[in-house]
Design an enzyme around this catalytic site. Structure first.
Site, PDB file in Angstrom:
ATOM      1  NE  ARG A  46      -2.907   0.461   3.370  1.00 12.76           N
ATOM      2  CZ  ARG A  46      -2.030   0.526   4.315  1.00 12.76           C
ATOM      3  NH1 ARG A  46      -1.473   1.664   4.711  1.00 12.76           N
ATOM      4  NH2 ARG A  46      -2.180  -0.254   5.377  1.00 12.76           N
ATOM      5  CE1 TYR A  98     -17.152  10.499 -15.862  1.00 16.71           C
ATOM      6  CE2 TYR A  98     -16.339  10.684 -13.790  1.00 16.71           C
ATOM      7  CZ  TYR A  98     -16.932   9.885 -14.529  1.00 16.71           C
ATOM      8  OH  TYR A  98     -17.495   8.653 -14.235  1.00 16.71           O
ATOM      9  CG  ASP A 170     -10.012  15.608 -15.182  1.00 14.31           C
ATOM     10  OD1 ASP A 170      -9.019  15.205 -15.992  1.00 14.31           O
ATOM     11  OD2 ASP A 170     -10.887  15.314 -14.888  1.00 14.31           O
ATOM     12  CE  LYS A 195     -12.454   7.263 -18.677  1.00 14.85           C
ATOM     13  NZ  LYS A 195     -12.470   7.745 -17.604  1.00 14.85           N
TER      14      LYS A 195
HETATM   15  C1  LIG Z   1     -12.466  13.924 -17.401  1.00 16.43           C
HETATM   16  C2  LIG Z   1     -12.619  12.822 -16.457  1.00 16.43           C
HETATM   17  N1  LIG Z   1     -12.012  12.872 -15.246  1.00 16.43           N
HETATM   18  C3  LIG Z   1     -12.226  12.036 -14.360  1.00 16.43           C
HETATM   19  C4  LIG Z   1     -12.658  10.790 -14.466  1.00 16.43           C
HETATM   20  C5  LIG Z   1     -13.007   9.582 -13.538  1.00 16.43           C
HETATM   21  O1  LIG Z   1     -12.064   8.747 -13.682  1.00 16.43           O
HETATM   22  P1  LIG Z   1     -12.224   7.062 -13.371  1.00 16.43           P
HETATM   23  O2  LIG Z   1     -13.518   6.701 -14.173  1.00 16.43           O
HETATM   24  O3  LIG Z   1     -10.818   6.485 -13.623  1.00 16.43           O
HETATM   25  O4  LIG Z   1     -12.539   7.102 -11.974  1.00 16.43           O
HETATM   26  C6  LIG Z   1     -13.167  10.471 -15.887  1.00 16.43           C
HETATM   27  C7  LIG Z   1     -13.850   9.254 -16.259  1.00 16.43           C
HETATM   28  O5  LIG Z   1     -14.618   9.084 -17.126  1.00 16.43           O
HETATM   29  C8  LIG Z   1     -13.202  11.591 -16.731  1.00 16.43           C
HETATM   30  O6  LIG Z   1     -13.706  11.576 -17.866  1.00 16.43           O
END
Ligand SMILES: Cc1ncc(COP(=O)(O)O)c(C=O)c1O
Length: 379
Positions: A46, A98, A170, A195
């Site tokens: 961890r 998101y 992000d 992604k």
């Molecule tokens: C722009 C963006 N940020 C964060 C996330 C969250 O990531 P995760 O699904 O890996 O937890 C996503 C998921 O679709 C996303 O598109």
């Protein structure tokens, strides 16, 4: 090293044991000690694991940061950032983001006394209006999911610095191939590594990258204390994905551009959202802070209703109707009922996420097949 070499070599060394070029998947929870505390840098997985360390070094390298942290998912990476805050602290976030990030902010962290303000960030005064003595963090997603709004990272970072506020970006949609927020003044870069970084729709993972040592130590503490770490197998998969990030992104951008223009000319399409268009409201900013415009596109068919948008995504054959994005295969989604369903309709529509909006993650297949598929689905 230049970016296209960093994706392959950044922070990497052949493994010490046998010189394996790819880091082994150290599938272990613990490490033998000769005496209490007598270990080779790893004591419990961890806290740290060599395969995760290899990924964390790669992440730091490609984002031109110093410290990388790999998490179990993108949301657990965001969760760690918000845990830097305490009750009474305030966050200003983009209003178009998101849906899962919105849900985490509103439904998990608000009940611990952290306040979130959601606003459009196309103009700086919208951010400034929300700053007060309690503001600790500005949360930027650019390009935004799913409206492809572009936010000027350099300008927001100046504002944040003047008020002693942390800026987190992000960078999931753009990836460091197209945009490197730390170079533009951000303090924290975050990824859903699920992604483009992973790139093959075979892993869920998240990432943070920072330059500041104190901030890194705080985040490592939270990562270890809360425990949402990226496992060794998943770390290996993301690391493998990153090695081809630059070639995949090049093709995502080429295919994205062709499809954006195809849709824009289509008589049955009302509006196409893609930052590469000269009439995109923040095209100039996109041009300045990104080296290309990516493969994410949203569009609204003419006169379409919820049902019409659903009919289009159901008819697609090469595009797969699915959540997520950024893999080699093309995906289509209906944000209002899928990725953004956790945002109340009224809130969602304020930022343009209408029931008729369709979102495409353009993959790296032959673009002629993708266009033919859209042609038959749109009719
Ligand atoms: C722009 C963006 N940020 C964060 C996330 C969250 O990531 P995760 O699904 O890996 O937890 C996503 C998921 O679709 C996303 O598109």
């Amino acid at each position: 090293m230049k970016f296209n070499s960093k994706t392959i070599h950044g922070g990497q060394e052949p493994d010490a044991a046998y010189g394996s070029v790819m880091p082994p998947i150290y599938q272990t929870s613990t490490y033998a000690q000769s005496t209490p505390g007598g270990h080779k840098g790893y004591e419990y997985s961890r806290s740290a694991n060599p395969t995760r360390t290899a990924l964390e070094r790669s992440l730091a390298s490609i984002e031109n940061g110093v410290y990388g942290l790999a998490f179990a998912s993108g949301l657990s990476a965001i969760d760690a950032v918000i845990k830097l805050l305490k009750p009474g602290d305030e966050v200003i976030s983009t209003n178009d983001l998101y849906g899962g990030s919105y849900r985490l902010f509103k439904q998990v962290f608000e009940k611990y006394g952290i306040r979130f303000h959601f606003t459009g960030m196309g103009q700086l005064d919208k951010i400034e209006e929300n700053i007060n003595a309690n503001t600790r963090l500005i949360w930027v997603e650019t390009p935004t999911n799913p409206m492809m709004n572009v936010i000027n990272i350099k300008a927001v970072s100046k504002l944040a610095r003047n008020h002693n506020i942390l800026l987190a970006v992000d960078n999931t949609f753009a990836t460091p191939y197209l945009q490197r927020p730390l170079e533009l003044g951000a303090d924290i870069v975050m990824h859903s590594a699920t992604k483009y970084l992973g790139g093959h729709s075979d892993v869920v993972a998240g990432a943070l990258v920072v330059r500041d040592k104190v901030l890194a130590e705080q985040l490592y503490f939270i990562q270890n204390a809360s425990g949402a770490i990226c496992g060794p197998m998943d770390s290996f998969l993301v690391l493998r994905g990153i090695k081809t990030l630059h070639v995949r992104m090049q093709r995502h951008c080429e295919n994205g551009e062709a499809i954006a223009h195809y849709l824009k000319k289509h008589p049955k399409i009302e509006k196409v959202y893609w930052p590469g268009f000269e009439d995109h409201p923040n095209h100039e900013v996109a041009r300045e802070q990104m080296t290309g415009f990516g493969g994410m596109i949203s569009f609204i068919p003419k006169g379409a209703t919820f049902k019409d948008a659903i009919a289009i995504v159901e008819k697609l054959r090469v595009f797969t109707l699915a959540e997520s994005l950024g893999g080699v295969e093309s995906l289509a989604g209906h944000p209002a009922s899928m990725t953004h369903a956790s945002i109340p309709k009224e809130e969602r529509e304020k930022s343009g996420v209408l029931d008729s909006l369709v979102r495409l993650s353009v993959g790296i297949e032959d673009v002629d097949d993708l266009i033919a598929d859209l042609e038959q689905a749109i009719g």
